[in-house]
Design a protein around this motif. Sequence first.
Motif, PDB file in Angstrom:
ATOM      1  N   MET A 104     -20.669 -35.219  94.052  1.00 25.51           N
ATOM      2  CA  MET A 104     -20.207 -34.227  92.895  1.00 25.51           C
ATOM      3  C   MET A 104     -18.948 -35.444  92.438  1.00 25.51           C
ATOM      4  O   MET A 104     -19.172 -35.070  90.891  1.00 25.51           O
ATOM      5  CB  MET A 104     -20.102 -32.623  93.416  1.00 25.51           C
ATOM      6  CG  MET A 104     -20.345 -31.978  91.967  1.00 25.51           C
ATOM      7  SD  MET A 104     -19.422 -30.607  91.703  1.00 25.51           S
ATOM      8  CE  MET A 104     -17.694 -30.742  92.531  1.00 25.51           C
ATOM      9  N   VAL A 105     -18.670 -34.825  93.086  1.00 23.59           N
ATOM     10  CA  VAL A 105     -16.753 -35.692  92.418  1.00 23.59           C
ATOM     11  C   VAL A 105     -17.226 -37.592  92.025  1.00 23.59           C
ATOM     12  O   VAL A 105     -16.894 -37.165  90.705  1.00 23.59           O
ATOM     13  CB  VAL A 105     -15.684 -35.825  93.372  1.00 23.59           C
ATOM     14  CG1 VAL A 105     -14.575 -36.652  92.871  1.00 23.59           C
ATOM     15  CG2 VAL A 105     -15.567 -34.588  93.814  1.00 23.59           C
ATOM     16  N   PRO A 163       0.116 -26.464  95.386  1.00 22.05           N
ATOM     17  CA  PRO A 163      -1.347 -25.622  94.621  1.00 22.05           C
ATOM     18  C   PRO A 163      -2.720 -25.413  94.910  1.00 22.05           C
ATOM     19  O   PRO A 163      -2.533 -27.280  94.061  1.00 22.05           O
ATOM     20  CB  PRO A 163      -0.527 -24.841  93.740  1.00 22.05           C
ATOM     21  CG  PRO A 163       0.841 -26.179  93.284  1.00 22.05           C
ATOM     22  CD  PRO A 163       1.602 -26.387  94.182  1.00 22.05           C
ATOM     23  N   GLN A 164      -3.505 -25.089  94.546  1.00 29.31           N
ATOM     24  CA  GLN A 164      -4.704 -25.361  94.835  1.00 29.31           C
ATOM     25  C   GLN A 164      -5.934 -24.187  94.542  1.00 29.31           C
ATOM     26  O   GLN A 164      -5.041 -22.486  94.344  1.00 29.31           O
ATOM     27  CB  GLN A 164      -5.027 -25.722  96.780  1.00 29.31           C
ATOM     28  CG  GLN A 164      -4.244 -26.753  97.381  1.00 29.31           C
ATOM     29  CD  GLN A 164      -4.480 -26.984  98.795  1.00 29.31           C
ATOM     30  OE1 GLN A 164      -5.627 -27.130  99.282  1.00 29.31           O
ATOM     31  NE2 GLN A 164      -3.073 -27.414  99.746  1.00 29.31           N
ATOM     32  N   THR A 165      -6.871 -25.064  94.644  1.00 32.18           N
ATOM     33  CA  THR A 165      -8.305 -24.099  94.085  1.00 32.18           C
ATOM     34  C   THR A 165      -8.785 -24.154  95.864  1.00 32.18           C
ATOM     35  O   THR A 165      -9.422 -25.145  95.879  1.00 32.18           O
ATOM     36  CB  THR A 165      -8.899 -25.126  93.026  1.00 32.18           C
ATOM     37  OG1 THR A 165     -10.041 -26.661  93.656  1.00 32.18           O
ATOM     38  CG2 THR A 165      -7.814 -25.515  91.881  1.00 32.18           C
ATOM     39  N   THR A 166      -9.939 -22.730  95.171  1.00 39.33           N
ATOM     40  CA  THR A 166     -10.798 -22.984  95.995  1.00 39.33           C
ATOM     41  C   THR A 166     -12.028 -22.596  95.397  1.00 39.33           C
ATOM     42  O   THR A 166     -11.776 -21.300  93.952  1.00 39.33           O
ATOM     43  CB  THR A 166     -10.386 -22.691  97.086  1.00 39.33           C
ATOM     44  OG1 THR A 166     -11.605 -22.133  98.578  1.00 39.33           O
ATOM     45  CG2 THR A 166     -10.528 -20.691  96.974  1.00 39.33           C
ATOM     46  N   SER A 188     -16.810 -38.206  84.056  1.00 35.44           N
ATOM     47  CA  SER A 188     -15.844 -36.726  82.792  1.00 35.44           C
ATOM     48  C   SER A 188     -14.717 -36.350  82.920  1.00 35.44           C
ATOM     49  O   SER A 188     -14.263 -35.374  82.160  1.00 35.44           O
ATOM     50  CB  SER A 188     -17.161 -36.104  82.665  1.00 35.44           C
ATOM     51  OG  SER A 188     -18.481 -36.396  82.133  1.00 35.44           O
ATOM     52  N   PHE A 189     -14.802 -36.359  84.339  1.00 31.80           N
ATOM     53  CA  PHE A 189     -13.194 -35.153  84.656  1.00 31.80           C
ATOM     54  C   PHE A 189     -12.871 -36.711  85.523  1.00 31.80           C
ATOM     55  O   PHE A 189     -12.773 -37.396  86.828  1.00 31.80           O
ATOM     56  CB  PHE A 189     -13.693 -34.396  85.723  1.00 31.80           C
ATOM     57  CG  PHE A 189     -14.866 -32.985  85.361  1.00 31.80           C
ATOM     58  CD1 PHE A 189     -14.312 -31.742  84.331  1.00 31.80           C
ATOM     59  CD2 PHE A 189     -16.200 -33.217  85.064  1.00 31.80           C
ATOM     60  CE1 PHE A 189     -15.208 -30.951  84.423  1.00 31.80           C
ATOM     61  CE2 PHE A 189     -16.961 -32.261  84.871  1.00 31.80           C
ATOM     62  CZ  PHE A 189     -16.044 -31.282  83.908  1.00 31.80           C
ATOM     63  N   PRO A 190     -11.624 -36.356  85.117  1.00 34.59           N
ATOM     64  CA  PRO A 190     -10.950 -37.458  85.782  1.00 34.59           C
ATOM     65  C   PRO A 190     -10.436 -37.460  86.602  1.00 34.59           C
ATOM     66  O   PRO A 190      -8.989 -36.959  86.673  1.00 34.59           O
ATOM     67  CB  PRO A 190     -10.076 -38.211  84.505  1.00 34.59           C
ATOM     68  CG  PRO A 190      -9.926 -36.805  83.987  1.00 34.59           C
ATOM     69  CD  PRO A 190     -11.545 -36.510  83.518  1.00 34.59           C
ATOM     70  N   ILE A 207     -18.234 -26.921  89.803  1.00 33.18           N
ATOM     71  CA  ILE A 207     -18.417 -27.965  88.442  1.00 33.18           C
ATOM     72  C   ILE A 207     -16.638 -27.156  87.661  1.00 33.18           C
ATOM     73  O   ILE A 207     -15.966 -27.613  87.356  1.00 33.18           O
ATOM     74  CB  ILE A 207     -19.196 -27.619  87.805  1.00 33.18           C
ATOM     75  CG1 ILE A 207     -20.298 -28.642  88.726  1.00 33.18           C
ATOM     76  CG2 ILE A 207     -19.251 -28.992  86.515  1.00 33.18           C
ATOM     77  CD1 ILE A 207     -21.683 -28.606  87.674  1.00 33.18           C
ATOM     78  N   ASN A 208     -16.520 -25.483  87.781  1.00 37.62           N
ATOM     79  CA  ASN A 208     -15.117 -25.433  87.466  1.00 37.62           C
ATOM     80  C   ASN A 208     -14.088 -25.716  87.867  1.00 37.62           C
ATOM     81  O   ASN A 208     -13.068 -26.388  87.502  1.00 37.62           O
ATOM     82  CB  ASN A 208     -15.700 -23.465  87.647  1.00 37.62           C
ATOM     83  CG  ASN A 208     -16.145 -22.945  86.042  1.00 37.62           C
ATOM     84  OD1 ASN A 208     -17.049 -24.415  85.408  1.00 37.62           O
ATOM     85  ND2 ASN A 208     -16.996 -22.192  86.839  1.00 37.62           N
ATOM     86  N   THR A 209     -14.463 -25.663  89.268  1.00 35.10           N
ATOM     87  CA  THR A 209     -13.325 -25.916  90.011  1.00 35.10           C
ATOM     88  C   THR A 209     -12.752 -27.517  89.495  1.00 35.10           C
ATOM     89  O   THR A 209     -11.330 -27.637  89.173  1.00 35.10           O
ATOM     90  CB  THR A 209     -13.645 -25.571  91.175  1.00 35.10           C
ATOM     91  OG1 THR A 209     -13.518 -24.455  91.788  1.00 35.10           O
ATOM     92  CG2 THR A 209     -12.715 -26.307  92.756  1.00 35.10           C
ATOM     93  N   LEU A 210     -14.035 -28.619  89.884  1.00 38.41           N
ATOM     94  CA  LEU A 210     -13.534 -29.590  89.572  1.00 38.41           C
ATOM     95  C   LEU A 210     -12.720 -30.307  87.827  1.00 38.41           C
ATOM     96  O   LEU A 210     -11.914 -30.996  88.089  1.00 38.41           O
ATOM     97  CB  LEU A 210     -14.892 -30.361  89.814  1.00 38.41           C
ATOM     98  CG  LEU A 210     -13.946 -32.002  88.820  1.00 38.41           C
ATOM     99  CD1 LEU A 210     -13.675 -33.019  90.072  1.00 38.41           C
ATOM    100  CD2 LEU A 210     -15.715 -32.972  89.075  1.00 38.41           C
ATOM    101  N   SER A 211     -13.376 -29.218  87.249  1.00 37.18           N
ATOM    102  CA  SER A 211     -12.278 -29.660  85.602  1.00 37.18           C
ATOM    103  C   SER A 211     -11.234 -28.597  85.869  1.00 37.18           C
ATOM    104  O   SER A 211      -9.620 -29.609  84.995  1.00 37.18           O
ATOM    105  CB  SER A 211     -13.404 -28.651  84.526  1.00 37.18           C
ATOM    106  OG  SER A 211     -12.847 -27.791  83.615  1.00 37.18           O
TER     107      SER A 211
END
Length: 313
Positions: free
Chosen positions: A254-255, A200-203, A261-263, A235-239
């Motif tokens: 960006m990552v 499962p993934q984000t986009t 902040s976002f491990p 950034i929402n996706t990274l969170s």
Amino acid sequence: MDDKDISASLNKLRNLDLNLLTVFEAVYLHKGIVHAAKALNLTPSSVSQSIQKLRNTFPDPLFIRNGQGISPTAYAINLHQHISQGLSSILTGLDFTHDNDKSRVLTISCYPFVALQTFPLILKELMKINSNYTLKHLPLSDPEDTLIQHRADLVIDTSPLFNKSLKGIRLMSDTAVFVCRKNHPTLDKTITLEQALAMPQTTVVTNASDLKRIQFEISGSLPDRPIVFTSYNAINTLSMVANTDLLGILPRKMVELLQKSFPVDILQSDIPAVSFDIIMYYNKTAKSDKTLSMIIDAIKLAFSQDEPLTSSG
């Protein structure tokens, strides 16, 4: 001052020829009619008539003859303090002289993830030119229209713009990479094609043509990958990736910038990486604005310290 007060003030100003205030300032500063007339390229008679009109407007003679010259009254001294401040603000706003020592707002339209990567360096360069400069971020919707309609001084985008009136400078390049949260239960530094097709993934949902190109190329390598979360904001996706077991494909720079902040971990993969450019666009007419032209050159030079720049458009 609310809208009603402003409207009332404007109605009062309609009854006053504002050109008379520039004559008043010239007489005040040059302490005489003749010298003021020379400075304004007017006749002494027209300057005298202007002062007489002001005397009819204000309850004061404004200037009193004193020997060979004239002296301002107390009323005129107070009036000068207010008028000089107003004229100074107007001249600063109009920027007739394009002096870089005046305050200025630089408006840049771009996506949040682009601002995240570029704005710190841009603000640093602005402060070198003038510590009174302000950097303003404007959301990006239609890059070309934003510039043509002069809603922003600059646009920074990933998409190519094909308009003869616009100029583009590549600031940096980046690559879309696979990311997952640290200590992911099934992934450890690498990801296979089979995993990428099943997990499962984000986009990121976007209208930017070049980001759509990236998504299209990813879809070619990963058809029908399971998407369970979408967002317009990278950034929402990274969170979401950092706090769930979802897999994401996001800009590497960006990552790397936000990993504290976002491990998350950037995953190695044999799946072909997709690269893109981040480009700064401006109206070609900006070169006639000496201050803006200086800012553009400073930004260009600052980013060239890391990698060579190429121009487009």
